[in-house]
Design an enzyme around this catalytic site. Sequence first.
Site, PDB file in Angstrom:
ATOM      1  CB  THR A  18      -0.923   0.004   1.233  1.00 58.49           C
ATOM      2  OG1 THR A  18      -1.729  -1.186   1.218  1.00 58.49           O
ATOM      3  CG2 THR A  18      -1.838   1.216   1.217  1.00 58.49           C
ATOM      4  CB  ILE A 139       2.637  13.067  12.905  1.00 57.81           C
ATOM      5  CG1 ILE A 139       1.156  12.687  12.937  1.00 57.81           C
ATOM      6  CG2 ILE A 139       2.913  14.198  13.882  1.00 57.81           C
ATOM      7  CD1 ILE A 139       0.709  12.089  14.260  1.00 57.81           C
ATOM      8  N   GLY A 190     -10.538  -2.312   8.080  1.00 55.64           N
ATOM      9  CA  GLY A 190      -9.160  -2.232   7.624  1.00 55.64           C
ATOM     10  C   GLY A 190      -8.218  -1.503   8.566  1.00 55.64           C
ATOM     11  CG  ASP A 204       2.909  -0.441  15.636  1.00 53.44           C
ATOM     12  OD1 ASP A 204       3.511  -0.577  14.572  1.00 53.44           O
ATOM     13  OD2 ASP A 204       2.354   0.632  15.969  1.00 53.44           O
ATOM     14  CE  LYS A 208       4.297   3.020  14.933  1.00 51.45           C
ATOM     15  NZ  LYS A 208       2.844   3.186  14.735  1.00 51.45           N
ATOM     16  N   GLY A 305      -1.790   4.477   7.086  1.00 52.38           N
ATOM     17  CA  GLY A 305      -2.443   4.587   5.780  1.00 52.38           C
ATOM     18  C   GLY A 305      -1.433   4.861   4.685  1.00 52.38           C
TER      19      GLY A 305
END
Length: 429
Positions: A18, A139, A190, A204, A208, A305
């Site tokens: 994606t 961001i 999704g 996850d 970070k 996204g």
Amino acid sequence: MSNTTSEPVKIAVLGCGTVGTEVVRLLTEEAQDLASRVGAAVQIAGIYVRDASKDRGPYVPDELLTEDAEALVDRSDVVVELMGGEEPARTLILRALERGSAVVTANKALLASHGPELYEAADAAGADLYYEAAVAGAIPLVRPVRESLAGDHITRILGIVNGTTNYVLDEMTVRGLDYDVALKQAQDLGFAEADPTADVGGHDAAAKAAILASLAFHQRVHIDDVYCEGIEAITATDVIAAKETGQVIKLLAIAERTDAGVSVRVHPALVPLTHPLAGVHGGFNAVFIEAQSAGELMFYGQGAGGTPTASAVLGDVVSVARHKAQGGKGPVESNYADLPVLPIGSARTRFSIRMSVIDKPGVLAKVAETFAAYGVGIEVVRQVPGQSHAGLILSTHRVPEGDLRATVAELESSDVVDGVLSVLRIEGE
């Protein structure tokens, strides 16, 4: 009129999911603008995929597809790694850096586990390693922490850095859904993968957190240094209790610098409705930074996204391509600090403990004695009447986590406590 050099900057794209597809589309459709910003034409040298026979859609030219990643890396000036996972991403990035090629990556797990190795390879070769898209999607966060705040002292970071968990908790809060129902809805829309473990388990966010802590505190923080707790145990009752006390539950990535060292952790927390992070809804991300001179700063936007993440990738591509075309280099790793990374037991915060107790005189006094025995101060007590049992919700002053855990263990064995139903940290106060 654009001022460009004659030699194009050749870009390798590794991975065409994606995000990779969006990056290819933007590199193609915005080629003229990108050339003006870079000072040279930006040319896609190739796109590495595991199966070149698969149709990749209208934005990915078939003639650019290749299954030979090493050859593609060797003929490129900039390598954009969007495959994810540790291998072969690590090997290919090291190959690119050793050749002096710039690398742009969105691979948070790789950076959190093998960052020092990659940083050292980049420094040795005098090559750029950029990774804005690895934390919080679109961001702008990595660059402000690494560069804009380089002259300041960051003391604390509180971040909602995983959109899946924020969506699930937000649906539980706003619509009153149970955890399983909210997660299934996130998967159907999704927002969550078929296997959501990395998101809901906090892993996850932990990757970070390790990256942010390393940048903020100028030292190396490995993902194994990050305490990690997910949202799987959060119930609808926890959410209701939070609302009744003017709070909301969020999964937070927290990095703090204290006199004793550095604390880095990921866990659900109660956030007062008065705090800016409490108003972050749906799949959005936000990071709240406290710095000695700059004060309080907040970064907010879409954290995932294809298009938002591609935006962050393209920003890095423009920077490193400009260095290739016109000379220069980005910042190197700053790891001069040697502070201890503290265990979770040393972290100091406030807590909310919800428990079921026997409904008879003297119970509250006995519970208070247990807290006092471990030096845990009670700030607020709420009593919820029941039939044979009653409910208590106690909020503590700031205490070391180890002391609180010892208190809870004692409570669970008490003859007046039917059960400790939940223990949540309170952050953002």
